[in-house]
Design an enzyme around this catalytic site. Structure first.
Site, PDB file in Angstrom:
ATOM      1  N   LYS A 219       9.440  24.767  70.650  1.00 19.80           N
ATOM      2  CA  LYS A 219       9.448  26.232  70.732  1.00 19.80           C
ATOM      3  C   LYS A 219       9.914  26.708  72.105  1.00 19.80           C
ATOM      4  O   LYS A 219      10.004  25.932  73.054  1.00 19.80           O
ATOM      5  CB  LYS A 219       8.023  26.779  70.493  1.00 19.80           C
ATOM      6  CG  LYS A 219       7.460  26.536  69.096  1.00 19.80           C
ATOM      7  CD  LYS A 219       8.082  27.455  68.050  1.00 19.80           C
ATOM      8  CE  LYS A 219       7.563  27.154  66.650  1.00 19.80           C
ATOM      9  NZ  LYS A 219       8.547  26.470  65.829  1.00 19.80           N
TER      10      LYS A 219
ATOM     11  N   SER B 130      13.578  26.263  62.863  1.00 18.52           N
ATOM     12  CA  SER B 130      13.006  27.359  63.651  1.00 18.52           C
ATOM     13  C   SER B 130      13.719  27.546  64.993  1.00 18.52           C
ATOM     14  O   SER B 130      13.572  28.578  65.622  1.00 18.52           O
ATOM     15  CB  SER B 130      11.510  27.122  63.886  1.00 18.52           C
ATOM     16  OG  SER B 130      11.307  26.137  64.868  1.00 18.52           O
TER      17      SER B 130
END
Lengths: 197, 197
Positions: free
Chosen positions: B156, B119
């Site tokens: 993230k 990701s």
DNA sequence: TTGACATAAATACAGATGTATGATATAATA
DNA sequence: TATTATATCATACATCTGTATTTATGTCAA
């Protein structure tokens, strides 16, 4: 590995801390002083730690305690530029060093570089990253290599087809390089990136 | 820094090598033995190296030579999982350690993680990379953070807009996360990647 | 030429350091 | 119960180790 007693662990911990703080092993008396115990007592603990495999020792050498699998670091020179002589000559003009675990560098000949440009970003190699390069006899297709193309150094993906070398950027906006004058300097083995701010 | 003479450099180099090989500093006699010189002669060289700033010394301590800016490393625990208690409790269940230069970790509270998933690939963070995370009070927009979302940890990009936290993957195939139950564990400060094979 | 510095040696000494020995006590184990 | 491992201390000793002192030679700059 055998279990340690409370005391033994404390002694081992102290040795660890001492080593971290002073970058040298403590003497028997320094340990004894810290715990306010006798020399003989510490001798006992050191013996136990040794027979249980938590320590090794160089006989009759001052500060001769050692850890069985001590992490060891090799300074790897960060070069400002790569040229044809790299690896042939001693690296003396290093501006900086990175310290790499010897179980990574092993006995390989290494140097480091600061990455410039975005041609390898899709491979996760960004501008400013420090890469460690090892001289390898045989790079394989897909390996990341440092190569000299007409005297200029570049970090690229290595491919060899029908005896001809192709250097690809993972960023496809750059053209594939092929030339009769390509010298493979080495293979990428390690990368470190520091996030500042 | 003052220039060194040929002999002085050789002595300094030997100390360096000795330290790299044995993880301890040599004694005066060990140096003398290597160069087949007298003790007094080495004493002179050590004095010169000291006054010129290439060495420091702990008085009357065996193997007390030291380098002025010796690289120091802190073991940072590589955690198998992150949970709410991270940083609150002592990190004891570490499976592994990475050793990070203390001028990177400074006095920050750090732990390390193995990256899973793709990701964050566009940000150059790949599966298998080891990231070092520092507890920071205030992450800024665009910082890479480790966060707990409903108890699950994630790496993230941090964004805060109108008091609400948004966690974005740089790989846009993943959705932006926003939740009332987001806890920022820390900020990314370092990344290492090992290329195997 | 004088002084500063580098190089080198020999020797001496005090204190640091690893090691050996002997002794005592406790707790766990076979 | 006998044995083993643990924990502790005191003491002694040989040698390791840093340090001080003295002497000598050669080079180079002021």
């Amino acid at each position: 590995m055998k279990e340690l007693t409370e005391k033994q662990r404390k002694v081992l911990n102290f040795i660890n801390e001492f080593y971290a703080d002073n970058a040298m092993m403590p003497t028997v008396r320094e340990i004894a002083g810290h715990f306010k115990l006798s020399i003989g007592s510490i001798q006992q603990h050191l013996n136990s730690l040794q027979t249980k495999g938590y320590l090794t020792k160089r006989d009759s050498i001052s500060r001769g305690i050692d850890f069985p699998n001590r992490q060891n670091f090799t300074p790897v020179a960060v070069l400002g530029s790569v040229h044809a002589g790299t690896f042939l000559e001693q690296i003396e003009d290093a501006s900086d060093y990175v310290y790499i675990n010897t179980n990574v560098t092993r006995n390989r000949k290494c140097f480091a570089l600061k990455v410039k440009g975005d041609s390898m970003e899709p491979s996760g190699i960004f501008e400013g990253d420090t890469i460690v390069v090892s001289k390898e006899d045989k790079p394989y297709n897909g390996d990341v290599v440092v190569a000299l193309v007409d005297g200029e150094s570049a970090v690229k993906l290595f491919y060899k087809e029908n005896g001809r070398i192709f250097l690809k950027s993972s960023n496809t906006k750059y053209p594939v390089i092929t030339s009769d004058n390509i010298e493979i300097v080495g293979k990428l083995i390690y990368l470190v990136r520091e996030y500042k701010g």
